[in-house]
Design an enzyme around this catalytic site. Structure first.
Site, PDB file in Angstrom:
ATOM      1  N   ASP A  51     -26.146  20.073  49.734  1.00 62.71           N
ATOM      2  CA  ASP A  51     -26.209  18.630  49.526  1.00 62.71           C
ATOM      3  C   ASP A  51     -25.258  18.147  48.434  1.00 62.71           C
ATOM      4  OD1 ASP A  51     -28.242  18.142  51.509  1.00 62.71           O
ATOM      5  OD2 ASP A  51     -29.595  19.199  50.151  1.00 62.71           O
ATOM      6  N   ARG A  78     -35.142  18.128  34.214  1.00 63.56           N
ATOM      7  CA  ARG A  78     -34.361  16.916  34.542  1.00 63.56           C
ATOM      8  C   ARG A  78     -33.830  16.165  33.327  1.00 63.56           C
ATOM      9  NH1 ARG A  78     -33.541  19.635  38.792  1.00 63.56           N
ATOM     10  NH2 ARG A  78     -35.202  19.584  40.336  1.00 63.56           N
ATOM     11  N   ASP A  93     -37.996  13.593  41.323  1.00 67.40           N
ATOM     12  CA  ASP A  93     -36.787  13.921  40.569  1.00 67.40           C
ATOM     13  C   ASP A  93     -35.795  12.758  40.489  1.00 67.40           C
ATOM     14  OD1 ASP A  93     -37.539  16.449  39.711  1.00 67.40           O
ATOM     15  OD2 ASP A  93     -36.933  17.391  41.586  1.00 67.40           O
ATOM     16  N   SER A 120     -37.637  24.101  50.532  1.00 67.06           N
ATOM     17  CA  SER A 120     -36.907  23.460  49.458  1.00 67.06           C
ATOM     18  C   SER A 120     -37.388  24.116  48.165  1.00 67.06           C
ATOM     19  CB  SER A 120     -37.204  21.966  49.452  1.00 67.06           C
ATOM     20  OG  SER A 120     -36.849  21.432  48.200  1.00 67.06           O
TER      21      SER A 120
HETATM   22  N1  ARG Z   1     -43.157  18.695  42.855  1.00 66.95           N
HETATM   23  C1  ARG Z   1     -42.494  19.213  41.702  1.00 66.95           C
HETATM   24  C2  ARG Z   1     -42.205  18.117  40.717  1.00 66.95           C
HETATM   25  O1  ARG Z   1     -42.149  16.975  41.090  1.00 66.95           O
HETATM   26  C3  ARG Z   1     -41.254  20.003  42.042  1.00 66.95           C
HETATM   27  C4  ARG Z   1     -40.127  19.215  42.643  1.00 66.95           C
HETATM   28  C5  ARG Z   1     -39.002  20.057  43.211  1.00 66.95           C
HETATM   29  N2  ARG Z   1     -39.535  20.987  44.157  1.00 66.95           N
HETATM   30  C6  ARG Z   1     -38.860  21.605  45.137  1.00 66.95           C
HETATM   31  N3  ARG Z   1     -39.504  22.527  45.801  1.00 66.95           N
HETATM   32  N4  ARG Z   1     -37.629  21.330  45.437  1.00 66.95           N
HETATM   33  O2  ARG Z   1     -42.037  18.373  39.553  1.00 66.95           O
END
Ligand code: ARG
Length: 404
Positions: free
Chosen positions: A14, A95, A124, A175
């Site tokens: 991506d 992040r 995110d 993911s």
């Molecule tokens: N749900 C988690 C959060 O919001 C992880 C997000 C990313 N997860 C992922 N499998 N790509 O902090």
């Protein structure tokens, strides 16, 4: 001079596709920034070269592992931060750190646009954009996956058409987001919340059910900070890495949950965070021994609020800063040693009875909203405005504080 866009680059499909696509749609020169938060896997230099091969004018690597451990993960340990009593904020912690380095790269290279690869369904996007709004409100944000409604198939087609050097042949059905503090796995068959996780999806932890001898570890804390393991002095990075290894080998820190995202969706996520769970368990116990009753009682609600703020993308907010001052004060006496047995998934607060499936006539889990596959009914075009408003108080406060 051309406009410049700074992109949070992971090396994956991506964000690789985003490089030529951003350049085409905005006319900007793209600068890729890859931040090492201990995600492991591919060599960072290979990632840098790929960014250049995809058309980035510059590609920067930032080794932020020590900073991530000391300035982002350890404050979470201090707050015993477990969102919904379970999730140690793995992705949520990385992040704001990535945001900080993106903003620095924008300043250094004269960037006016920042870009990230998040979709419009998750937390995110909020963490990136509210963070950027707080640190550098003048920067424009473009999220190609969300703002131009990219799908996985379209990304693959585009990558092939442009001959981008990305291997799309064996993409994982999941993911995954991983860093020093843990690993998050979602989508694929996990979207059916009755399905139990399979051994295959785990990478940081061994099967808690395999027979093995227990491991005993002594963790020394100084004012809430882990400073030694079994008497050997460690840095924050070493403390987390070492406990990932030892607790992970005992199957500690697996978490399977349905969680409440900020955007209102319930989603299923499987985490493994052996070091984080071991450290929080030890730290909490040392607080039980060293923190005065009323401070301890009050701190529990502060801990919870702190975790929710960080989960909700408000790392740089005034309330988070104020709670940090309180948490700092509570750690004055949190010094001493905790001895812990790591075995068969234990050291986990919730690890004794493990849920593997759930169903209910009253369920609010909505597959059509949660899924990333065919049949998605979530309107991602709503997200941009939502994120803008969610971050408004933080942005106003940041503007005022910059002016003064
Ligand atoms: N749900 C988690 C959060 O919001 C992880 C997000 C990313 N997860 C992922 N499998 N790509 O902090």
């Amino acid at each position: 001079m051309n406009e410049r866009a700074v992109l949070a680059y992971s090396g994956g499909l991506d964000t690789s596709v985003a490089i030529p696509y951003l350049a085409e749609t905005t006319g900007a020169e793209v600068i890729a920034v890859a931040v090492d938060v201990g995600q492991g896997g591919e060599d960072m230099e290979a990632i840098r070269k790929r960014a250049l091969a995809c058309g980035a004018v510059e590609a920067e690597l930032v080794d932020a592992r020590d900073e991530f451990a000391a300035v982002y993960c350890l404050p979470a340990v201090r707050a015993n931060a477990l969102y919904m009593d379970r999730y140690p904020l793995v992705s949520a912690l990385s992040r704001p750190l990535i945001v900080k380095h993106l903003v620095a790269a924008a300043a250094k290279h004269g960037g006016t646009i920042v870009s990230h690869g998040c979709t419009g369904k998750g937390n995110d996007q909020v963490r990136f954009e509210v963070g950027i709004g707080s640190l550098a409100p003048h920067l424009k944000v473009i999220a190609p996956a969300r703002d131009y409604a990219w799908t996985r198939d379209r990304a693959i087609e585009y990558a092939e058409a442009k001959n981008l050097p990305i291997d799309v042949s064996h993409r994982s059905p999941y993911s995954i987001d991983q860093n020093l503090f843990g690993r998050a796995v979602e989508t694929g068959f996990l979207e059916d919340i009755w399905n139990g996780p399979i051994e295959d999806i785990y990478a940081y932890t061994a099967d808690p059910a395999s027979p093995r001898d227990p491991d005993e570890v002594v963790i020394t804390f100084d004012q809430g900070v882990p400073v030694a393991i079994d008497g050997e002095t460690v840095t924050p990075l070493q403390a987390i890495a070492e406990l990932n290894r030892r607790a992970g080998a005992q199957g500690v820190g697996r978490i399977d949950m349905v969680e409440d995202r900020l955007v209102g969706i319930k989603s299923r996520e499987v985490y493994e965070a052996p070091g984080a769970i071991a450290l929080i368990t030890a730290h909490q116990e040392l607080e039980n021994v060293t923190v005065e009753r009323d401070v301890a009682r009050f701190k529990r609600s502060v801990d919870q609020r702190w975790g929710e703020l960080v989960y909700d993308g408000l790392w740089f907010s005034p309330l988070k800063r104020a709670l940090d001052a309180f948490l700092d004060e509570t750690q004055r006496h949190v010094s001493g040693e905790i001895r812990m047995t790591l075995h068969a998934g234990r050291a986990v607060v919730t690890g004794r009875a493990v849920v593997t499936g759930r169903r209910s006539e009253e369920s609010l889990y909505n597959f059509d909203l949660a899924t990333y596959d065919e049949g998605d009914r979530f309107d991602q075009s709503l997200a941009r405005g939502f994120v803008e408003l969610w971050g408004l108080p933080s942005r106003l406060a940041a503007q005022r504080d910059v002016v003064k």
